[in-house]
Design a protein around this motif. Structure first.
Motif, short mmCIF file in Angstrom:
data_model
loop_
_atom_site.label_atom_id
_atom_site.label_comp_id
_atom_site.label_asym_id
_atom_site.label_seq_id
_atom_site.Cartn_x
_atom_site.Cartn_y
_atom_site.Cartn_z
N MET A 15 0.83 -1.19 0.00
CA MET A 15 0.00 0.00 0.00
C MET A 15 0.87 1.25 0.00
N LEU A 16 0.45 2.24 -0.77
CA LEU A 16 1.05 3.57 -0.71
C LEU A 16 0.06 4.41 0.09
N ILE A 17 0.53 4.99 1.20
CA ILE A 17 -0.35 5.66 2.14
C ILE A 17 0.10 7.10 2.35
N VAL A 18 -0.87 8.01 2.37
CA VAL A 18 -0.63 9.39 2.80
C VAL A 18 -1.41 9.58 4.09
N LEU A 19 -0.69 10.00 5.12
CA LEU A 19 -1.26 10.20 6.44
C LEU A 19 -0.99 11.64 6.84
N SER A 20 -2.03 12.37 7.21
CA SER A 20 -1.84 13.77 7.59
C SER A 20 -1.67 13.90 9.10
N ARG A 21 -1.00 14.97 9.51
CA ARG A 21 -0.78 15.24 10.93
C ARG A 21 -2.14 15.34 11.62
N GLY A 22 -2.23 14.73 12.79
CA GLY A 22 -3.46 14.76 13.56
C GLY A 22 -4.38 13.58 13.30
N SER A 23 -4.08 12.79 12.27
CA SER A 23 -4.88 11.59 12.01
C SER A 23 -4.57 10.56 13.10
N TYR A 24 -5.61 9.98 13.66
CA TYR A 24 -5.45 9.02 14.75
C TYR A 24 -5.66 7.61 14.23
N ILE A 25 -4.61 6.84 14.26
CA ILE A 25 -4.70 5.41 13.98
C ILE A 25 -4.63 4.72 15.33
N ARG A 26 -5.69 4.08 15.71
CA ARG A 26 -5.79 3.49 17.04
C ARG A 26 -4.65 2.49 17.26
N PRO A 27 -4.03 2.53 18.45
CA PRO A 27 -2.99 1.54 18.76
C PRO A 27 -3.53 0.12 18.55
N HIS A 28 -2.68 -0.70 17.96
CA HIS A 28 -3.09 -2.04 17.61
C HIS A 28 -1.87 -2.95 17.53
N ARG A 29 -2.14 -4.23 17.36
CA ARG A 29 -1.08 -5.21 17.11
C ARG A 29 -1.63 -6.26 16.16
N HIS A 30 -0.68 -7.01 15.60
CA HIS A 30 -1.02 -8.06 14.64
C HIS A 30 -0.59 -9.40 15.23
N PRO A 31 -1.23 -10.48 14.85
CA PRO A 31 -0.91 -11.78 15.44
C PRO A 31 0.46 -12.30 15.00
N PRO A 32 1.00 -13.25 15.76
CA PRO A 32 2.26 -13.87 15.36
C PRO A 32 2.14 -14.43 13.93
N GLY A 33 3.22 -14.34 13.19
CA GLY A 33 3.22 -14.83 11.81
C GLY A 33 2.92 -13.76 10.78
#
Length: 168
Positions: free
Chosen positions: A48-66
């Protein structure tokens, strides 16, 4: 929708593509927009090519093993925040482009609580994630963090983490 999905078997990305993503992010409710280069959720590799602007909130998260996640910064600065199991700040890695001279690639294969946040007006980055992708199985949101639609809670959470001495 905050994403465009590629349907071609070959795709090129140029400055015009990035300009279009920036135009779209300006109208995106959550301050981010992505171009998915892979064919769909079932793809073995998600690019993915992503543009993220200042102040955008990406909720803290994690991904499973593997599952493996990689960030490559093209423009701007991305702060990648880490948290312990109780939600206490546990570190920060500032990522910037290769030409800026800092860390420009970050990869992890462990289920660590993290939150990417634009430290510049916006950041353009390339993200790779192990597919296939099923959001319910591949993204676990931190129970101690505000939901993305909780704007007041998200603002307070972001301010707390910016001011934390453990993240500087």
């Amino acid at each position: 929708m905050e994403a465009l999905f590629n349907e071609a078997t070959r795709v090129g990305v140029d400055p015009t593509t990035v300009a279009e993503l920036r135009r779209r992010v300006a109208a995106a409710p959550r301050g981010r927009f992505r171009l998915c280069l892979h064919g769909g959720p079932e793809a073995p590799i998600h690019e993915m090519l992503i543009v993220l602007s200042r102040g955008s909130y990406i909720r803290p998260h994690r991904h499973p093993p593997g599952k493996v996640e990689t960030y490559l910064i093209l423009e701007g600065v991305l702060d990648l925040y880490f948290f312990d199991a109780a939600g206490r700040p546990d570190g920060r890695i500032p990522l910037s482009s290769f030409t800026a001279g800092g860390t420009f690639i970050y990869r992890t294969a462990e289920p660590v609580w993290h939150m990417p946040m634009a430290a510049s007006a916006d950041v353009v980055y390339y993200e790779v994630f192990t597919g296939p992708f099923c959001k319910d199985a591949d993204v676990e949101y931190a129970p101690w963090s505000p939901a993305e639609d909780d704007k007041r809670g998200a603002r307070a959470f972001l301010e707390r983490d910016r001011k934390s001495t453990r993240l500087n």
